[in-house]
Design an enzyme around this catalytic site. Sequence first.
Site, short mmCIF file in Angstrom:
data_model
loop_
_atom_site.label_atom_id
_atom_site.label_comp_id
_atom_site.label_asym_id
_atom_site.label_seq_id
_atom_site.Cartn_x
_atom_site.Cartn_y
_atom_site.Cartn_z
N GLU A 77 0.81 -1.14 0.04
CA GLU A 77 0.07 -0.03 -0.07
C GLU A 77 1.06 1.25 -0.02
O GLU A 77 1.42 1.38 0.89
CB GLU A 77 -0.84 -0.08 1.11
CG GLU A 77 -2.01 0.73 1.17
CD GLU A 77 -2.06 2.05 2.13
OE1 GLU A 77 -1.11 2.95 1.64
OE2 GLU A 77 -2.40 1.83 3.20
N CYS A 91 -2.70 7.83 5.13
CA CYS A 91 -2.74 7.60 3.57
C CYS A 91 -3.79 7.95 2.92
O CYS A 91 -4.09 7.94 1.63
CB CYS A 91 -2.63 5.96 3.37
SG CYS A 91 -3.55 4.79 4.84
#
Lengths: 492, 492
Positions: free
Chosen positions: A227, A259
């Site tokens: 990720e 994120c």
Amino acid sequence: MTDSTTTVSEVAARAAAAARPFAATSPADRGAALVAVADALDAHAGELITIAMRETGLTEARLTGELKRTSWQLRLFADTIVDGAYLDARIDDADAAYVIGPRPDVRRVLEPVGPVLNFAASNFPFAFSVAGGDSAAALAAGCPVVVKAHSGHPELSRRTAAIVAEALEGAGMPAGVFQLIEGQQNGVALLQDERIRAGAFTGSTHVGRMLADIAAARQRPIPFYGELGSVNPVYATYADAELLQGFVASVAGSAGQLCTKPGFLFVPDDADLSAVAPAAGGVAEHRLLNPGIGRAFEGRRSAVLGAEGATVLAEGEIREDESGQRHATPTVVAVGLDTLRAHREELLEESFGPLSVIVRYADAEELPAVHEELFPGNLTSTVHARADELADGSLDALVDALAATSGRVLFGGWPTGVAVTPAMQHGGPYPATTTDATSVGTAGIGRFLRGVAYQNAPQELLPAPLRDDNPWHVPQTRSAAGRSTEWGAFAR
Amino acid sequence: MTDSTTTVSEVAARAAAAARPFAATSPADRGAALVAVADALDAHAGELITIAMRETGLTEARLTGELKRTSWQLRLFADTIVDGAYLDARIDDADAAYVIGPRPDVRRVLEPVGPVLNFAASNFPFAFSVAGGDSAAALAAGCPVVVKAHSGHPELSRRTAAIVAEALEGAGMPAGVFQLIEGQQNGVALLQDERIRAGAFTGSTHVGRMLADIAAARQRPIPFYGELGSVNPVYATYADAELLQGFVASVAGSAGQLCTKPGFLFVPDDADLSAVAPAAGGVAEHRLLNPGIGRAFEGRRSAVLGAEGATVLAEGEIREDESGQRHATPTVVAVGLDTLRAHREELLEESFGPLSVIVRYADAEELPAVHEELFPGNLTSTVHARADELADGSLDALVDALAATSGRVLFGGWPTGVAVTPAMQHGGPYPATTTDATSVGTAGIGRFLRGVAYQNAPQELLPAPLRDDNPWHVPQTRSAAGRSTEWGAFAR
């Protein structure tokens, strides 16, 4: 490593030795072990949160919530595996009259891929670290886990790992199912070890891509679930004070070190942005996670503030303290679409910290094409629009463009705050993730499973989920003999 | 390409333009289109089989069965998608009392990844080629498909592609959902095009790995599903004449040009192998698929026959005809385990053609370790044992080793012949496949899907499978509000 004399090869050997006994545990026993880990983390909350505050600069409130989320996701994975539906057990009965010729008895189940190496993140010292989502998913699948600790919270990593390993052992899981290593070189060496069968990672695009390339270049490549980067654009058809205040709060939370922080907010070019400065000015200074992240943010902030044509709405501040840590307040600039296109290098890259860019647009019909040009892969995209605009079809093309390029599409609200639920998708087209797979929510278990079929196997040699007596009481999808004559004709 | 003036970029543009309208088709309509393709292929069977016989040297009986299998797998994928279960629709109701804080309404569905590039195989001119399993799975998922034709059967590829494209268009699917390209350079160029979102391949380890590396090295990497090499070891606790005759038949079928051909048969060192030579001698000469495969087989055969310590049980023959095609009869050699280990380079590599190696072993207890040392990744592994040996637990360790390293484990029978069914797994640890995913059977559809979540979306902007009125009547897994208080406690 368990102690400083353990080598990477010994860690791999221990994980490999644990793989088959761990794979043979029942979902109920493995689920009970995950709950034991959750209980142990909850029982040590005070101690763990104190260490985490010191090592990361995150607040007690944030860390308390994060630890609760971490133990909850272990419980949720226990709940996910206990009924065995995740095994996708399929049984094709032998069929002498099968349309394309006699077929044997074939049974297929999802089995754990083997030892998994997880690279912990800096910004979620609990939920994306030692006992975080990747570890929970891999353990739930039945894979031994080695975590490469993040250097930003070493003491917390060691203490958490000790608690996890002890709880797993206490719940009767095989020795070696959970180990910790430290140091980037050790992480890379283990990623290259043949005994590691999958990797997972949360962090920067630069490091994540480097590791993904290493995994792909092995003599025997393995899946690598990274990720990486996301700027999470938000498209608004209006911008009132409430919306702008919500935006600033989402940008500023955890000092923007999330994120899913909205890195771009698109607003009509006549929008009144005067609410941004007071909202940003009301945000207290927040320490950045570590000196490296602080330095990188300082550089990104200077580049954005220096981009010709950018209007500074809230300059914010950044200062370095005597220990080398940086503390910041939010920075927000506004640009036109032409400026964004002309200064891609300064403006488009993810700024990990409390900074965001508001983009003024003249023509809403341009937005789908603008989005696809500038934002080909993101964890999230968001639409803020009035109900009548959503209903009249004028946003359909934009929504299609967002769905094609994002893991999650939001209508209203802000992308920060990722629910840990069965339907969550936290993964999207590259560079959001390396594979489109989710690293939050129960669907993430699929990353650590592979199909194995057994043909004409005696009952006693079948894995439990495929046996006719079905000792684990899992759902079995059966294709009965003779059914093929009914199939394939539905559309005639 | 549709015609010689079409560029690779135009092909990519056409596929990309078709992606969203195709993704929006209902499973029922897409299923009907797959059935229309199946009907069209069946209707043109005579013409297609005639071309295939000339281009590949395979027999009419084999090609007739293969075309039937090809149209059947299109029908089976139609059946797989029509109920919508493959969409894995999940709905989490908003829940203000969710354990870790209020959660929004989140809904997740599997959506097509976008345009897929399939590299056709040489050895199955129907079932792993233009209208083969990878195309069927990708079309079923809702992905536009571009097939890179195999140079071994160009006329058949063009004719099949025309039939497929016409049937899809006739069934109302968007223009551009199916295209054919030719030439390795064009294939590589398209694999590097940003608009292609996944690749699939069946062929040699050498070429497959090259393509997988290209897919991984793109600026935005994409998943690449390659089915590469497999030697499919068979472990027998006895070897009577019937077993050896079955073995030779499996090695010789389609001139051994099958990805599941048994490349190694392990037998006790006192086994009587005298039945091999007459069985092999009774096999008629068979043309190899093309001059390149013929040359490569000739080289592998020479290497195996030349390995010091190998006993030739059936030498077989290979001859080149005036058109450069090679024709072969089966070659079988026997070696001891020491010889196999000493001559790995000559003996262990896959021989694509009618050749196999019988390995004599002294101690059955060694076999699990031998298998893991020599055969870390295969499509299949097989055990031949008597019922009492299977029942008494003495083979458990071997079966565990086979399951850990193979996609399919057989008990009796031979790995050639892969049933197209829901439970089939045709994919295993590298180098069997690049990702462990299956390329045969309905589970293969998962390769071409990705999760997308919608948060607080108005009903009218949700994809059909996630709407409350559920217009496609798909199964929806609902997590109701309030359920979280019941979860995670099962093991207390």
